[in-house]
Enzyme design. Structure first.
Site, mmCIF file in Angstrom:
data_model
loop_
_atom_site.group_PDB
_atom_site.id
_atom_site.type_symbol
_atom_site.label_atom_id
_atom_site.label_comp_id
_atom_site.label_asym_id
_atom_site.label_seq_id
_atom_site.Cartn_x
_atom_site.Cartn_y
_atom_site.Cartn_z
ATOM 1 N N ALA A 67 -6.358 -7.781 -5.387
ATOM 2 C CA ALA A 67 -6.800 -8.869 -4.299
ATOM 3 C C ALA A 67 -7.999 -9.849 -5.208
ATOM 4 C CB ALA A 67 -8.106 -8.307 -3.267
ATOM 5 N N GLY A 106 -4.140 -3.906 -3.509
ATOM 6 C CA GLY A 106 -2.815 -5.310 -2.657
ATOM 7 C C GLY A 106 -1.796 -4.873 -2.861
ATOM 8 N N GLU A 109 -0.514 -1.830 -1.972
ATOM 9 C CA GLU A 109 0.051 -2.269 -0.951
ATOM 10 C C GLU A 109 1.500 -3.024 -0.678
ATOM 11 O OE1 GLU A 109 -3.984 -3.557 0.354
ATOM 12 O OE2 GLU A 109 -3.431 -1.447 1.983
ATOM 13 N N GLU A 129 -10.310 0.965 -3.910
ATOM 14 C CA GLU A 129 -10.781 0.052 -3.126
ATOM 15 C C GLU A 129 -11.940 0.620 -3.023
ATOM 16 O OE1 GLU A 129 -7.666 0.037 -2.369
ATOM 17 O OE2 GLU A 129 -6.958 -2.085 -2.084
#
Ligand code: NAD
Length: 702
Positions: A67, A106, A109, A129
């Site tokens: 991110a 991300g 993901e 994270e």
């Protein structure tokens, strides 16, 4: 092949394969414009009847690093990655994630929501994270347990450690290994899938793999380390995964999202994000070129610095004047490099090359051609000045001369060289090949390119570099003396060494300060205090440490210090003899005995740190309060989830800090308890040390 989009996401077509290329330098972070463009790209290719499969890849050296961390300071902006990934997963044609290099957060993901995953050998795949006090908030906690065994999924998310290609393949996270150009190879793989008649394969439609029962989840919670427990994201990851194992996908995803928001707004995550940015530092410009390094002093520090420098590809000449010292230093260096190779941290070819880059010498004359000298001889002003006088004469013009002094005046050492513009402090921490912190001490005359050179070399050695001004102890050790002062006073007032250590460890310090003293050797500080001319004129100042040294209690090395050590053990046990010694000394000095609450121990130590840190910032010894935090979190075991002493002060608020300092001034006397002028100014305006008007907010961890 035609290009259809000028956005950070480029859509192209290769026959019946649609390509989505993320092009958002430097690391393809999934910032809002990228998410919006990605959504549009997926939609257009999904609706395009000429397209039978979709490949997603990243331009540059990485797939997607994660991110855009700055966005976490604000409420999320649409489209959320979650929604983008649901759309991606819903595609009516196979979606292939073509991963290379960094594929984190991300990015990982996104790959989990893709129907197929292929990757090149340089893959680094993970969900880190937790390192920012967060949990994977875009489906990671819900999709990963559908692809790998739940316990393994939890391990990946609570450790944050990435996997390489082979490990990811073995777990079934990568379906196919790519060779050569990632884009072309992935298109080939997509064609192969189409040829086999492979269809869409949605992760969310799979069953959870090997879900533990509730009792096992309880055991996993109980097994969290004290450090992991202090960051609420650890327990929330377990909760999110537990929900994912027994609730429908959509419900579990929504629950994970709520937990993510709780983490994002937590003070612990703000603290960790603060450090993330503070440690990155600004780009370094104007550094001189360094390939050859001379290290003077082959003792504890010189030897460790030589290991770091050789491993980083620099050519090293290690000089010591004491007979046998160079040989001993070289032997330690070879042993350490062999050990790193044995543990797989270095290839055997790299290890052999690193060892071959180091030579020894017994005279400073050997340093005539080096680009940088790092001096690590005894902590004695006369000895260092004599070494710098010789270096000034021997070293070629343009060579940078650095001192590793912990406490001496860098300007005085620089003056001795006769070329003070070339001189800078490079204050490494022990063990120098392990500790990440490097204080770079800017002297009065240090030229900017010399400071830049020290920073560039520091970064090459893998250090977190902080440029600091010249004063006794610089940033870290100057604050350490304020912290230690209160600890020593409380020992005299009757607090037991183990109570102080336990209270501060519960606050989150990596190690209690008395145990640290025993580990480092109490004689080291004792010697420094003998050389320190402006030390406070107070018979109580560091009296307990000095007393222990005078009784031959040097710490672990002598088997006795604040604690008693049985041979071979590094864990000390409380020693009644120490309590008796301190009591007698307190009586002699007229210090009354009393019981201390743990809260007072922590508060006095923290306020002392904060007050000294604020003076350091005000005097310009540190350029910004975040630098103080970087020093304390990387060199002194300060808990990262509290963001460093200055960030912690902001969570309390300057008003509260000043009020408590005044409280101790009234209770203990004003000598050490004058609020730093900066704190008083901030308290008056309600501003923070970090510079903004908003305190970090969230609940302050107790
Ligand atoms: P050390 O005693 O282990 O090593 C010093 C070495 O310097 C010895 O091998 C000695 O023979 C050599 N030496 C002395 N005079 C010399 C000269 N004129 N020319 C060449 N070699 C000479 O000491 P150390 O712990 O490595 O500390 C070195 C420096 O690093 C000191 O300034 C110290 O304050 C600083 N430092 C130490 C630590 C630590 O934890 N030990 C941490 C940070 C900084």
């Amino acid at each position: 092949m035609t290009e259809t989009s000028p956005t950070p996401v480029v859509v192209t077509r290769d026959g019946d394969v649609g390509l989505i290329e993320i092009d958002h330098p430097p690391v393809n972070a999934l910032a809002q414009p990228v998410r919006a463009a990605l959504l549009e790209a997926i939609e257009s290719l999904d609706h395009d009847p000429s397209i039978r499969a979709i490949v997603i890849h990243g331009r540059g050296r990485h797939f997607i690093a994660g991110a855009d961390v700055r966005e976490f300071d604000h409420a999320p902006r649409a489209p959320l990655l979650n929604d983008v990934l649901l759309m991606l997963e819903s595609c009516g044609k196979p979606v292939v994630a073509a991963m290379h290099g960094t594929t984190l957060g991300g990015g990982a993901e996104l790959a989990l929501a893709s129907h197929y995953r292929c990757a090149t050998a340089d893959l680094s795949f993970g969900l880190p994270e937790i390192k920012l006090g967060l949990l994977p908030g875009s489906g990671g906690t819900v999709r990963l347990p559908r692809l790998v065994a739940t316990e393994r999924a939890l391990e990946m998310m609570t450790s944050g450690m990435p996997l390489g290609l082979e490990a990811a393949r073995a777990l079934g996270l990568v379906d196919h290994a790519l060779a050569g150009d990632v884009r072309n190879a992935a298109v080939g793989y997509a064609r192969e899938l189409l040829g086999r008649g492979a269809g869409v394969r949605r992760t969310r439609e799979r069953e959870v793999v090997a879900a533990p029962d509730p009792a096992q989840f309880e055991r996993l919670r109980a097994a969290l380390s004290p450090a992991a427990r202090r960051v609420p994201a650890s327990a929330r990851i377990i909760e999110a995964v537990e929900v994912a194992t027994h609730r429908p996908f959509g419900e579990a995803l929504a629950h994970a999202r709520t937990l993510f928001e709780a983490c994002r707004t937590s003070v612990e995550s703000r603290a960790l994000r603060h450090l993330f940015f503070a440690e990155r530092g600004a780009a370094v410009a104007g550094a001189r070129t360094v390939g050859r390094v001379g290290i003077v002093g082959a003792g504890t520090m010189g030897g460790g610095i030589a290991i770091s420098a050789a491993a980083a590809g620099l050519t090293v000449t290690l000089v010591d004047t004491k007979a046998g010292a160079v040989e001993a230093g070289l032997a330690r260096l070879r042993g350490s490099i062999d050990e790193a190779a044995g543990k797989g941290r270095m290839s055997s070819a790299d290890a052999a090359a690193a060892k071959a880059r180091v030579t020894g010498a017994d005279s400073l004359e050997a340093l005539a051609d080096v680009d940088l000298v790092i001096e690590a001889v005894f902590e004695n002003r006369a000895v260092k000045c004599s070494v710098f006088e010789q270096l000034g004469a021997v070293c070629r013009p343009g060579a940078v001369l650095a001192t590793n002094t912990s406490t001496l005046d860098v300007d005085a050492i620089a003056a001795a060289s006769g070329r003070p513009a070339d001189v800078v402090g490079m204050h490494f921490f022990s063990p120098a090949n392990v500790m990440r912190l490097l204080e770079i001490v800017r002297g009065r005359s240090s030229s900017p390119d010399v400071v830049a050179t020290a920073q560039a070399v520091g970064r090459r050695l893998g250090k977190v570099c902080v440029v600091v001004g010249n004063c006794f102890g610089f940033v870290g050790n100057r604050m350490l003396y304020a912290y230690g002062r209160e600890r020593e006073l409380m020992l005299l007032e009757g607090a037991a060494p183990e109570q102080i250590d336990r209270a501060l460890e519960e606050f989150g310090m990596a190690m209690g300060p008395n145990a640290v003293g025993d580990l480092a050797g109490l004689d080291v500080g004792y010697q420094v205090r003998r050389e320190w001319r402006e030390r406070p004129d107070d018979p109580r100042f560091y009296r307990v440490s000095d007393l222990l040294v005078e009784h031959g209690r040097l710490g672990q090395k002598s088997g006795r210090g604040f604690y008693r050590y049985t041979p071979g053990s590094r864990r000390g046990t409380p020693d009644p003899e120490v309590v008796a010694l301190i009591r007698a000394e307190a009586t002699r000095l007229g210090v009354a005995q009393r019981v201390h609450a743990d809260a007072e121990i922590v508060e006095r130590c923290m306020l002392a740190l904060i007050n000294e840190g604020a003076r350091i910032v005000d005097e310009g010894i540190a350029a910004r309060s975040a630098d103080v935090d970087v020093v304390w979190c990387n060199g002194y075991g300060y808990p990262r989830h509290r963001g460093g002493p200055m960030f912690y002060a902001d969570t309390l608020g300057a008003g509260r800090v000043v009020e408590r300092i005044r409280h101790y001034a009234a209770a203990l006397g004003p000598r050490y308890w004058q609020p730093a002028p900066l704190l008083e100014r901030l308290a008056a305006t309600g501003a923070t040390l970090a510079g903004g008007a908003d305190p970090p907010g969230g609940e302050v961890p107790s």
